[in-house]
Write a protein that holds these residues in place. Structure first.
Motif, PDB file in Angstrom:
ATOM      1  N   GLU A 223      47.097  35.693  11.844  1.00 11.92           N
ATOM      2  CA  GLU A 223      48.087  36.721  12.172  1.00 11.92           C
ATOM      3  C   GLU A 223      49.517  36.203  12.112  1.00 11.92           C
ATOM      4  OE1 GLU A 223      46.896  40.623  14.092  1.00 11.92           O
ATOM      5  OE2 GLU A 223      46.909  39.152  15.697  1.00 11.92           O
ATOM      6  N   GLU A 224      49.806  35.458  11.046  1.00  5.57           N
ATOM      7  CA  GLU A 224      51.165  34.983  10.770  1.00  5.57           C
ATOM      8  C   GLU A 224      51.706  34.034  11.827  1.00  5.57           C
ATOM      9  OE1 GLU A 224      49.584  38.106   9.575  1.00  5.57           O
ATOM     10  OE2 GLU A 224      51.138  39.036  10.786  1.00  5.57           O
ATOM     11  N   GLY A 225      50.871  33.616  12.761  1.00  7.99           N
ATOM     12  CA  GLY A 225      51.335  32.714  13.803  1.00  7.99           C
ATOM     13  C   GLY A 225      51.968  33.424  14.988  1.00  7.99           C
ATOM     14  N   ILE A 226      51.718  34.732  15.139  1.00  8.58           N
ATOM     15  CA  ILE A 226      52.347  35.493  16.212  1.00  8.58           C
ATOM     16  C   ILE A 226      51.895  35.014  17.589  1.00  8.58           C
ATOM     17  CG2 ILE A 226      50.607  37.326  16.213  1.00  8.58           C
ATOM     18  CD1 ILE A 226      54.403  37.793  16.673  1.00  8.58           C
ATOM     19  N   THR A 227      50.692  34.414  17.689  1.00  9.43           N
ATOM     20  CA  THR A 227      50.220  33.846  18.958  1.00  9.43           C
ATOM     21  C   THR A 227      50.004  32.339  18.824  1.00  9.43           C
ATOM     22  OG1 THR A 227      47.892  34.341  18.409  1.00  9.43           O
ATOM     23  CG2 THR A 227      49.115  36.013  19.640  1.00  9.43           C
ATOM     24  N   GLN A 228      50.739  31.722  17.934  1.00  7.97           N
ATOM     25  CA  GLN A 228      50.486  30.331  17.571  1.00  7.97           C
ATOM     26  C   GLN A 228      50.537  29.367  18.748  1.00  7.97           C
ATOM     27  OE1 GLN A 228      53.407  28.467  15.028  1.00  7.97           O
ATOM     28  NE2 GLN A 228      51.915  27.095  14.127  1.00  7.97           N
ATOM     29  N   LEU A 229      51.543  29.478  19.581  1.00  9.11           N
ATOM     30  CA  LEU A 229      51.697  28.505  20.660  1.00  9.11           C
ATOM     31  C   LEU A 229      50.514  28.548  21.618  1.00  9.11           C
ATOM     32  CD1 LEU A 229      53.601  26.315  21.690  1.00  9.11           C
ATOM     33  CD2 LEU A 229      54.655  28.049  23.171  1.00  9.11           C
ATOM     34  N   ALA A 230      50.137  29.743  22.032  1.00  7.40           N
ATOM     35  CA  ALA A 230      48.984  29.865  22.927  1.00  7.40           C
ATOM     36  C   ALA A 230      47.715  29.364  22.261  1.00  7.40           C
ATOM     37  CB  ALA A 230      48.818  31.323  23.358  1.00  7.40           C
ATOM     38  N   ASP A 231      47.583  29.609  20.965  1.00  8.23           N
ATOM     39  CA  ASP A 231      46.386  29.190  20.240  1.00  8.23           C
ATOM     40  C   ASP A 231      46.324  27.678  20.075  1.00  8.23           C
ATOM     41  OD1 ASP A 231      45.793  31.874  20.075  1.00  8.23           O
ATOM     42  OD2 ASP A 231      46.593  32.102  18.051  1.00  8.23           O
ATOM     43  N   LEU A 232      47.473  27.055  19.843  1.00  9.75           N
ATOM     44  CA  LEU A 232      47.504  25.594  19.773  1.00  9.75           C
ATOM     45  C   LEU A 232      47.167  24.994  21.136  1.00  9.75           C
ATOM     46  CD1 LEU A 232      50.692  24.997  17.572  1.00  9.75           C
ATOM     47  CD2 LEU A 232      48.313  24.685  16.873  1.00  9.75           C
ATOM     48  N   ASP A 233      47.696  25.591  22.191  1.00 10.16           N
ATOM     49  CA  ASP A 233      47.365  25.125  23.543  1.00 10.16           C
ATOM     50  C   ASP A 233      45.870  25.222  23.806  1.00 10.16           C
ATOM     51  OD1 ASP A 233      50.021  24.577  24.114  1.00 10.16           O
ATOM     52  OD2 ASP A 233      50.358  26.442  25.237  1.00 10.16           O
ATOM     53  N   ALA A 234      45.225  26.209  23.164  1.00 10.21           N
ATOM     54  CA  ALA A 234      43.786  26.412  23.351  1.00 10.21           C
ATOM     55  C   ALA A 234      42.942  25.478  22.495  1.00 10.21           C
ATOM     56  CB  ALA A 234      43.415  27.861  23.045  1.00 10.21           C
ATOM     57  N   GLY A 235      43.569  24.758  21.577  1.00  7.89           N
ATOM     58  CA  GLY A 235      42.828  23.791  20.766  1.00  7.89           C
ATOM     59  C   GLY A 235      42.823  24.045  19.285  1.00  7.89           C
ATOM     60  N   ALA A 236      43.535  25.076  18.800  1.00  4.28           N
ATOM     61  CA  ALA A 236      43.613  25.295  17.353  1.00  4.28           C
ATOM     62  C   ALA A 236      44.226  24.080  16.676  1.00  4.28           C
ATOM     63  CB  ALA A 236      44.450  26.536  17.054  1.00  4.28           C
ATOM     64  N   THR A 237      43.696  23.732  15.515  1.00  7.75           N
ATOM     65  CA  THR A 237      44.195  22.565  14.781  1.00  7.75           C
ATOM     66  C   THR A 237      45.225  22.938  13.730  1.00  7.75           C
ATOM     67  OG1 THR A 237      42.373  22.719  13.194  1.00  7.75           O
ATOM     68  CG2 THR A 237      42.048  21.292  15.123  1.00  7.75           C
ATOM     69  N   GLY A 238      45.399  24.232  13.502  1.00  6.49           N
ATOM     70  CA  GLY A 238      46.351  24.663  12.491  1.00  6.49           C
ATOM     71  C   GLY A 238      46.457  26.170  12.480  1.00  6.49           C
ATOM     72  N   THR A 239      47.261  26.668  11.553  1.00  8.37           N
ATOM     73  CA  THR A 239      47.515  28.099  11.450  1.00  8.37           C
ATOM     74  C   THR A 239      47.395  28.539   9.998  1.00  8.37           C
ATOM     75  OG1 THR A 239      49.025  28.145  13.338  1.00  8.37           O
ATOM     76  CG2 THR A 239      49.259  29.914  11.731  1.00  8.37           C
TER      77      THR A 239
ATOM     78  N   PHE B  17      36.899  27.997  11.268  1.00 10.18           N
ATOM     79  CA  PHE B  17      37.002  29.316  11.886  1.00 10.18           C
ATOM     80  C   PHE B  17      38.458  29.746  11.945  1.00 10.18           C
ATOM     81  CE2 PHE B  17      33.214  27.255  13.296  1.00 10.18           C
ATOM     82  CZ  PHE B  17      32.250  28.256  13.346  1.00 10.18           C
ATOM     83  N   LYS B  18      38.713  30.957  11.463  1.00  6.54           N
ATOM     84  CA  LYS B  18      40.033  31.561  11.595  1.00  6.54           C
ATOM     85  C   LYS B  18      39.900  32.688  12.612  1.00  6.54           C
ATOM     86  CE  LYS B  18      43.671  34.013   9.054  1.00  6.54           C
ATOM     87  NZ  LYS B  18      44.030  34.729   7.806  1.00  6.54           N
ATOM     88  N   ILE B  19      40.455  32.455  13.787  1.00  3.47           N
ATOM     89  CA  ILE B  19      40.319  33.398  14.885  1.00  3.47           C
ATOM     90  C   ILE B  19      41.624  34.169  15.034  1.00  3.47           C
ATOM     91  CG2 ILE B  19      39.758  33.700  17.316  1.00  3.47           C
ATOM     92  CD1 ILE B  19      37.460  32.529  15.629  1.00  3.47           C
ATOM     93  N   GLU B  20      41.586  35.463  14.763  1.00  3.06           N
ATOM     94  CA  GLU B  20      42.794  36.286  14.865  1.00  3.06           C
ATOM     95  C   GLU B  20      42.500  37.637  15.504  1.00  3.06           C
ATOM     96  OE1 GLU B  20      44.417  36.771  10.940  1.00  3.06           O
ATOM     97  OE2 GLU B  20      42.474  37.076  10.016  1.00  3.06           O
ATOM     98  N   CYS B  21      41.562  37.618  16.435  1.00  4.74           N
ATOM     99  CA  CYS B  21      41.237  38.814  17.191  1.00  4.74           C
ATOM    100  C   CYS B  21      42.143  38.899  18.419  1.00  4.74           C
ATOM    101  CB  CYS B  21      39.776  38.773  17.618  1.00  4.74           C
ATOM    102  SG  CYS B  21      39.392  37.353  18.684  1.00  4.74           S
ATOM    103  N   PRO B  22      42.180  40.033  19.107  1.00  6.02           N
ATOM    104  CA  PRO B  22      42.931  40.080  20.363  1.00  6.02           C
ATOM    105  C   PRO B  22      42.410  39.029  21.347  1.00  6.02           C
ATOM    106  CG  PRO B  22      42.362  42.295  19.643  1.00  6.02           C
ATOM    107  CD  PRO B  22      41.629  41.351  18.734  1.00  6.02           C
ATOM    108  N   GLY B  23      43.326  38.385  22.050  1.00 11.68           N
ATOM    109  CA  GLY B  23      42.912  37.324  22.964  1.00 11.68           C
ATOM    110  C   GLY B  23      42.402  36.098  22.237  1.00 11.68           C
ATOM    111  N   ALA B  24      43.009  35.784  21.115  1.00  6.65           N
ATOM    112  CA  ALA B  24      42.521  34.686  20.270  1.00  6.65           C
ATOM    113  C   ALA B  24      42.452  33.365  21.025  1.00  6.65           C
ATOM    114  CB  ALA B  24      43.411  34.544  19.036  1.00  6.65           C
ATOM    115  N   ALA B  25      43.437  33.069  21.863  1.00  6.09           N
ATOM    116  CA  ALA B  25      43.462  31.785  22.564  1.00  6.09           C
ATOM    117  C   ALA B  25      42.245  31.622  23.463  1.00  6.09           C
ATOM    118  CB  ALA B  25      44.748  31.652  23.374  1.00  6.09           C
TER     119      ALA B  25
END
Length: 300
Positions: free
Chosen positions: A190-206, A161-169
């Motif tokens: 989205e180029e990693g613009i919310t990467q840190l929050a998304d990684l904190d939420a459990g994303a495994t990559g960008t 899953f590639k999640i890049e909607c508003p409030g992705a985290a």
């Protein structure tokens, strides 16, 4: 899927024709940047400006040129399910790791219902290649968490899953919590613009652009190893460039960097996409220089 998975830009000559030799160099540059994988024919590849014949040419060229050096995802989004299925079959036949597609849509008013979206993913899944669902605002189709979880549970090939909607985290956190083991790879975009929050939420990559994929990976790896402070430190270094790319340049940024680095000869974008304004380009290059990305020195 972990780490950085850049989208490969599609290079054109100044007359607008495909630069096939440049495409090969783009892929080599991405491999040499240390990317964990690559995605072709995505929105940041200008897939909406390519003919069907050009798509097929690029699918064959890219997968054969990569030769398995890194895994590749082929974007196959289309409103027509039969077309998406045929694109998935070609990608599988040529050795792609997975396919990525958005919910079916055509313009602002023709959008797949939740059931139609499920059925399209189900049909593509019958091809037997893993699927990454792209949850992107571009489609204008809302993909609620319960629908994504249902597809992951009931369609074997829906795994990524590639999640890049508003409030992705927030969405990533809910998706992982409700989907459990069925959510194999939750990525952000989205180029990693919310990467840190998304990684904190459990994303495994960008799934980022091809502008600075090595730097994106340097955020993901320490974060995955539990060293969030190191991830934050690196992210702070790249955020001005990422923000400028995301808010000012879009897919034109990676091309500008690669022209600067001698990877490709032209940053031409097909009409109606306008060229990157010179001041915007100059600011981008200025923000990138201290990072010394592979994209800006690979061909020098």
């Amino acid at each position: 899927m972990t780490g950085s998975w850049p989208v490969a830009p599609t290079p054109f000559h100044d007359d607008g024709s495909l630069d096939e030799a440049g495409m090969a160099r783009v892929l080599d540059c991405i491999v040499d940047s240390g990317a964990d994988g690559v995605c072709i024919l995505a929105n940041f590849s200008e897939q909406f400006l390519l003919s069907d014949d050009e798509r097929e040419t690029l699918t064959k060229l890219c997968l054969r040129h990569l030769g398995g050096r890194i895994p590749a995802i082929v974007t196959i989004s289309h409103y027509a399910t039969d077309v998406a299925v045929a694109r998935a079959q070609l990608a599988k036949d040529l050795g792609a790791r997975a396919v990525m597609l958005m919910a079916p849509y055509h313009g602002a008013l023709m959008k797949g219902t939740p059931q139609q979206t499920f059925e399209q993913m189900q049909r593509v899944g019958e091809v037997g290649i893993p699927i990454m669902i792209q949850d992107a605002p571009l489609s204008g189709v809302e993909l609620p968490v319960d629908l994504l979880v249902r597809m992951a549970r009931e369609i074997e090939m829906v795994q990524h899953f590639k999640i890049e909607c508003p409030g992705a985290a927030t969405k990533l956190r809910a998706l992982i919590e409700q989907g459990g083991e069925h959510i194999v790879s939750p990525l952000d975009g989205e180029e990693g613009i919310t990467q840190l929050a998304d990684l904190d939420a459990g994303a495994t990559g960008t799934m980022c652009s091809a502008m600075i994929p090595e730097w994106i990976g340097r955020v993901v790896l320490p974060h995955a190893q539990g060293n969030r402070d190191a991830a934050v430190e690196t992210y702070a270094k790249i955020l001005p460039a990422v923000n400028h790319e995301n808010r000012q340049c879009g897919f034109r940024a990676a091309k500008a960097a690669m022209v600067e680095g001698g990877v490709i000869r032209s940053d031409f974008c097909r009409h109606p996409v306008p060229p990157l304004p010179a001041p915007t380009r100059d600011e981008l290059i200025g923000l990138l220089r201290p990072l010394d990305p592979v994209s800006m020195r690979w061909g020098r």
